[in-house]
Scaffold this active site. Structure first.
Site, mmCIF file in Angstrom:
data_model
loop_
_atom_site.group_PDB
_atom_site.id
_atom_site.type_symbol
_atom_site.label_atom_id
_atom_site.label_comp_id
_atom_site.label_asym_id
_atom_site.label_seq_id
_atom_site.Cartn_x
_atom_site.Cartn_y
_atom_site.Cartn_z
ATOM 1 C CE LYS A 87 -25.624 0.776 14.707
ATOM 2 N NZ LYS A 87 -25.569 0.118 13.620
HETATM 3 C C1 E4P Z 1 -22.251 0.454 12.647
HETATM 4 O O1 E4P Z 1 -22.645 -0.224 13.699
HETATM 5 C C2 E4P Z 1 -22.044 1.217 11.800
HETATM 6 O O2 E4P Z 1 -23.692 1.840 11.656
HETATM 7 C C3 E4P Z 1 -21.163 1.642 10.445
HETATM 8 O O3 E4P Z 1 -20.098 0.757 11.372
HETATM 9 C C4 E4P Z 1 -20.787 3.002 10.266
HETATM 10 O O4 E4P Z 1 -19.832 2.414 9.046
HETATM 11 P P1 E4P Z 1 -19.645 3.350 8.104
HETATM 12 O O5 E4P Z 1 -18.318 4.156 8.957
HETATM 13 O O6 E4P Z 1 -18.489 2.676 7.006
HETATM 14 O O7 E4P Z 1 -20.538 4.159 8.204
#
Ligand code: E4P
Length: 217
Positions: A87
């Site tokens: 990622k």
């Molecule tokens: C996933 O890949 C993201 O990092 C995550 O969904 C972010 O979510 P949040 O906005 O609830 O922190």
């Protein structure tokens, strides 16, 4: 549409897998910190533990923000398990790194995406997944699902292969709306997945069926 769970909590990952509908896992540094994971060795062990439960892609986020650092970290993460997806944040060196990973057969998830322009760049670099954060967009009074629809339209029109991974899901309706507008994957907290089960008429209907079944004994 595929379902990923958006957590680093091992028991929630197990619970979601036991439902039989889960395709993968996404994590981020905030989710790892929430589980109290500290230090490189603990982080690595935790990713390996997640991969042992998950029978599908597991997004592991790099911390580095410079090209060499992102590549080094991403290579090390990818070597942990065949299901690791690196990622990478949507920054200039992130895009360069995604292109490098693409050219070297390493799967990527381009994260922190908030606009169609960013999604086009991620696709051009060959990202396996692009993660628009729809809940955070809604939080700032824009429409996150509209962004998913716009990216889906552009990717279809242009023939981009990058999968749209709707992230920052806040509730079950987000999941339904993402399915409606063509997200390839939704990554959700366990509560939002379980929220899909809920309907009062199901509960009322089941109670009545069970009551009537008693009279048949
Ligand atoms: C996933 O890949 C993201 O990092 C995550 O969904 C972010 O979510 P949040 O906005 O609830 O922190």
């Amino acid at each position: 549409m595929q379902f990923f769970i958006d957590t680093a909590n091992l028991s929630q990952i197990k619970e979601a897998y036991e439902l039989g509908i889960l395709d993968g896992v996404t994590t981020n540094p905030s989710l790892m910190a929430k589980e109290g994971i500290k230090g490189t060795e603990a982080v690595i062990k935790h990713y390996i533990d997640i991969c042992k439960i998950a029978n599908g892609p597991v997004s592991a986020e790099v911390i580095a923000t410079d090209l060499d650092g992102i590549i080094a970290e991403g290579k090390a993460l990818a070597a942990l398990d065949k299901n690791i997806v690196v990622k990478v944040p949507m920054i200039k060196d992130g895009i360069k790194a995604i292109k490098w990973f693409t050219d070297n057969g390493i799967q990527t998830n381009c994260t922190l995406v908030f606009s169609a322009g960013q999604a086009i760049l991620a696709a051009k670099a060959g990202a396996t997944y692009v993660s628009p954060f729809i809940g955070r967009i809604d939080d700032s009074s824009w429409d996150g699902v509209n962004l998913i629809e716009q990216i889906a339209h552009i990717y279809r029109l242009q023939g981009f292969q990058t999968k749209i991974l709707a992230a920052s899901i806040r509730n079950a309706l987000h999941i339904v709306r993402c399915a409606e507008v063509g997200a390839d994957v939704c990554t959700c907290p366990l509560d939002s997945i379980l929220g899909l089960l809920k309907h009062p008429l199901t509960d009322i209907g089941l109670a009545k069926f069970l009551e009537d079944a008693k009279s048949m004994k």
